[in-house]
Enzyme design. Structure first.
Site, mmCIF file in Angstrom:
data_model
loop_
_atom_site.group_PDB
_atom_site.id
_atom_site.type_symbol
_atom_site.label_atom_id
_atom_site.label_comp_id
_atom_site.label_asym_id
_atom_site.label_seq_id
_atom_site.Cartn_x
_atom_site.Cartn_y
_atom_site.Cartn_z
ATOM 1 C CD GLU A 25 15.017 39.064 -1.895
ATOM 2 O OE1 GLU A 25 14.033 39.134 -2.665
ATOM 3 O OE2 GLU A 25 14.984 39.436 -0.720
ATOM 4 C CE LYS A 40 13.031 43.255 -11.740
ATOM 5 N NZ LYS A 40 12.079 42.735 -12.690
ATOM 6 C CE LYS A 51 14.717 44.171 -16.388
ATOM 7 N NZ LYS A 51 13.568 45.000 -16.501
ATOM 8 C CB CYS A 68 13.312 30.040 -56.642
ATOM 9 S SG CYS A 68 12.108 29.486 -55.425
ATOM 10 C CB CYS A 86 9.885 27.073 -58.438
ATOM 11 S SG CYS A 86 10.399 28.781 -58.673
ATOM 12 C CB CYS A 140 7.310 29.941 -56.671
ATOM 13 S SG CYS A 140 8.387 29.149 -55.472
HETATM 14 S S1 IVH Z 1 10.801 43.203 -4.191
HETATM 15 C C1 IVH Z 1 9.128 47.026 -2.570
HETATM 16 N N1 IVH Z 1 12.014 40.980 -4.921
HETATM 17 O O1 IVH Z 1 10.243 42.773 -9.866
HETATM 18 C C2 IVH Z 1 9.664 45.719 -3.011
HETATM 19 N N2 IVH Z 1 10.598 42.022 -6.520
HETATM 20 O O2 IVH Z 1 10.383 46.048 -10.228
HETATM 21 C C3 IVH Z 1 8.998 45.204 -4.211
HETATM 22 N N3 IVH Z 1 10.420 40.798 -8.633
HETATM 23 O O3 IVH Z 1 7.138 44.183 -9.192
HETATM 24 C C4 IVH Z 1 9.463 44.048 -4.898
HETATM 25 N N4 IVH Z 1 11.730 39.137 -8.090
HETATM 26 O O4 IVH Z 1 7.229 41.675 -9.657
HETATM 27 C C5 IVH Z 1 11.184 41.974 -5.301
HETATM 28 N N5 IVH Z 1 13.123 39.009 -5.370
HETATM 29 C C6 IVH Z 1 12.294 39.977 -5.747
HETATM 30 C C7 IVH Z 1 11.702 39.986 -7.029
HETATM 31 C C8 IVH Z 1 10.852 41.036 -7.380
HETATM 32 C C9 IVH Z 1 10.957 39.642 -9.023
HETATM 33 C C10 IVH Z 1 9.540 41.638 -9.478
HETATM 34 C C11 IVH Z 1 8.284 42.093 -8.825
HETATM 35 C C12 IVH Z 1 8.340 43.597 -8.818
HETATM 36 C C13 IVH Z 1 9.422 43.899 -9.818
HETATM 37 C C14 IVH Z 1 10.285 45.043 -9.314
#
Ligand code: IVH
Length: 669
Positions: A111, A113, A308, A402, A405, A425
């Site tokens: 998914e 993030k 990340k 400058c 000025c 200036c």
């Molecule tokens: S799952 C136990 N899915 O990322 C499962 N989190 O460090 C908990 N986040 O606090 C979260 N997209 O705010 C999940 N597709 C996603 C996400 C997601 C963003 C954020 C969420 C969470 C943090 C995880």
């Protein structure tokens, strides 16, 4: 009659919620805006005439209007955990191998993030009853009034069930761009990114504000899947989609590590084209029984990780290097870039700090360069792409005069920065004026950068003293395009009020070289009056604990300069306060005389503001945690300071605690 109306309310509710769903969840509207407005007005009118028919989950609630007094706490029945971060392929492989070693061969769900803030949403009989923030994971805050204004979140589900779902509340990039545009016109501080803007919007007491902020949701988690006979994460997503929630179409069920890496690669490339910010990819074991068996560490689930993305780099052309002059006369080279979108915002400038920085990077004008948004906020030129050189690039040459000025620039021996040495200036004046009015200095609301520049160019403000004579031009100013009667009145009032500031603000505002707001406070506390400070010799100043020989010299020479003395004289004659007012003004046993460190992001207040408040109560903010620290304030995404605080057993205040303390002191609504 009432029965008839009740029936019509139900019909209208259904029409409007369906239209909302089609528009905001499916992005496939079937009603025109006019039709939608017509039905909405009809429902509003009935609810006005028959308040007993107005349900708390009526679509009319989407426009906001409910104002709460404070945020109630909500305890999450199942803690809202966050995920362990990983940063490279090896760490993803480690995760997969750990799971395989435990005897599984799992499918995963990949998914996006989403870079927002997580929320929990409760429905009873299919009706939205509460929305809460994550808070510290155990206790969050009740944000129901604001959550109801988020159009993509159903107020009524397609089935009348009891359910909790969790997901991300976020602000789309375009909404942030528009909001910041409006805020810059109003001279309000800008939101740094989509996440801060979403967090700031959801923490509003008045739901009208949140309603106007275009918030959106992606739902991704079902805390009680067993209750609905659901066996996998993928089924959870499908189930929640059927109920009417907005589920991200990017979600993908994958069979092995290679497919995970493909997904990551795909979205690394697509990231910039999305309409919202993401900061990585979440990888979850699909099978819920496997999830359960893998279990949890003290902080995280063992069945999911968050990969990340590294700071994003994109290529663009360095079309020029231009120079700006700061308040102290310091010259800064700036990269002028062919505008390029990095993480949702358009970058066309980046600081190059000083001559040495440009030479070290070997930049030439015309180069293709890579740009990175460090910390997701400040754009940075990383390097020139040598392989893209055509031979037409021009060498960078540091200026000798400058740009404003024309005076010859100087450089202190052994230092990297060039300075315009002309104290008159004009560029220095504008910067100096901006500094004088800024929040930590005289804090003149309404006299931001843009207005000062305008007023400077129009000749209304040439020096600090002119600020206090602006009232003479009241009529002219009110006729200026884009200002108006009320805003000029407010501005003049803010200027008048600034006369009552305590000494440290004036001292900082005067812009004495090297005197930051903290040193200004030390001096104000120590000497109590400006006269007293001005009477000190360089030796006296040097003897102070917090003042080194250079600062002592700067302070001393500042007060020897005739122009500065004239300025101070004039300020005194205009009634500007020169006494220290702070001490004894505010006291709190929780803050006064205690040492604080703030780490991470607090959603409702900037770090500077928190530190200023602490200081106003005689507390001492500092940047590093040690055994002397009394309290560490820990916000979202804290650094290692939070860990250190735990290690040293130092008192920790989370966002809730801070907000409670400030509310009790009347510093926060
Ligand atoms: S799952 C136990 N899915 O990322 C499962 N989190 O460090 C908990 N986040 O606090 C979260 N997209 O705010 C999940 N597709 C996603 C996400 C997601 C963003 C954020 C969420 C969470 C943090 C995880």
């Amino acid at each position: 009659m009432l029965e008839e109306k009740r029936k019509r309310v139900l019909e209208l509710t259904e029409i409007l919620e369906k239209a909302n769903y089609e528009y905001y969840v499916l992005a496939n509207p079937t009603l025109t805006d006019q039709e939608f407005d017509k039905y909405m007005r009809e429902l509003e009118n009935i609810e006005k005439d028959y308040p007993e028919l107005a349900s708390p989950s009526s679509p009319t609630k989407r426009v906001g209007g409910e104002v709460i007094e404070k945020f109630e706490k909500i305890r999450h029945s199942i803690p809202m955990l966050s995920l362990p971060d990983v940063f490279n392929e090896d760490e993803i492989r480690d995760f997969d191998e750990r799971i395989k070693k435990a005897g599984y061969n799992p499918q995963y769900v990949c998914e996006l993030k989403i870079d927002g803030l997580s929320g929990s949403f409760h429905y009873e009989d299919g009706v939205l009853v509460t929305g809460a923030t994550r808070g510290d994971g155990v206790v969050g805050e009740n944000i129901t009034h604001n959550v109801k204004t988020i159009r993509s979140l159903p107020l009524k589900l397609k089935e009348k069930i009891n359910i909790e779902v969790r997901g991300e509340i976020y602000m789309p990039r375009k909404v942030l761009a528009k909001l910041n545009q409006e805020r810059s016109e109003l001279n309000l501080p800008l939101f740094q990114n989509c996440r801060n803007a979403a967090a700031g919007s959801i923490r509003q007491l008045d739901s009208k504000i949140a309603a106007g902020r275009g918030l959106d949701t992606w739902i991704y988690h079902l805390p009680n899947p067993v209750d609905y006979g659901i066996k996998t994460q993928w089924e959870s997503l499908e189930f929640m989609k059927k109920l009417g929630f907005k589920i991200n179409p990017a979600n993908r069920l994958v069979n092995n590590i290679d497919e995970i890496l493909d997904f990551i690669d795909e979205y690394r490339n697509k990231r910039d084209t999305l309409s919202y910010d993401i900061d990585g990819v979440v990888i979850k074991v699909n099978d819920l029984k496997m999830q359960q068996e893998l279990g949890y560490t003290s902080k995280f689930p063992r069945w999911a990780i968050a990969y990340k993305f590294p700071a994003l780099e994109v290529l663009t052309k360095l079309t020029d290097i231009i120079f700006t002059v700061g308040r102290t006369g310091r010259i800064t080279p700036n990269a002028v870039l062919e505008p390029v979108i990095v993480m949702g915002s358009t970058i066309s400038r980046a600081t190059l700090h000083n001559e040495d920085y440009v030479l070290e990077k070997g930049l030439k004008i015309g180069d293709i360069v890579s740009i990175r948004k460090a910390g997701d906020v400040i754009p940075e030129v990383v390097e020139p792409k040598l392989e893209r050189r055509t031979g037409n690039e021009k060498d960078f040459v540091m200026i000798t005069n400058c740009p404003i000025c024309g005076s010859v620039l100087g450089k202190k021996p052994g230092q990297v920065d060039h300075y315009c040495l002309n104290p008159h200036c004009p560029a220095r004046h504008i910067e100096g004026l901006i500094h004088f009015c800024s929040r930590k200095a005289m804090n003149i609301d309404g006299l931001g950068e843009k207005i000062i520049e305008d007023f400077f160019n129009l000749g209304y403000i040439k020096s600090i003293i002119d600020i206090y004579h602006l009232d003479v031009h009241k009529k002219d100013l009110q006729e200026l395009e884009g200002y108006g009667r009320k805003s000029i009145e407010n501005l003049l009032e803010a200027i008048e009020n600034s006369k009552k500031n305590s000494l440290e603000r004036l001292l900082f505002g005067l812009g004495i070289n090297g005197i930051g707001d903290k040193t200004a406070l030390v001096l104000a506390k120590k000497f109590k009056t400006l006269d007293n400070l001005m009477a000190q010799s360089e030796e006296d100043l040097k003897a102070l604990k917090d003042i080194g020989p250079i600062l002592a010299k700067n302070i001393y020479t500042f007060f020897q300069n005739v122009d500065n003395l004239e300025l101070i004289n004039n300020l005194v004659m205009l009634g500007i306060n020169t006494l220290y007012l702070g001490e004894g003004e505010k006291y709190s046993e929780l803050i006064t005389d205690k040492r604080f460190v703030v780490t991470g992001t607090i959603s409702f207040m900037g770090r500077d503001e928190i530190e200023a408040l602490i200081e106003s109560y005689g507390g001492h903010p500092s940047s590093s945690v040690s055994s002397k620290t009394d309290v560490v304030i820990v916000g979202d995404k804290p650094g290692s300071k939070a860990d250190k605080a735990k290690e040293l057993n130092i008192e920790i205040w989370d966002e809730e605690k801070l907000s409670d303390v400030l509310k009790n002191l009347g510093e926060l609504n």
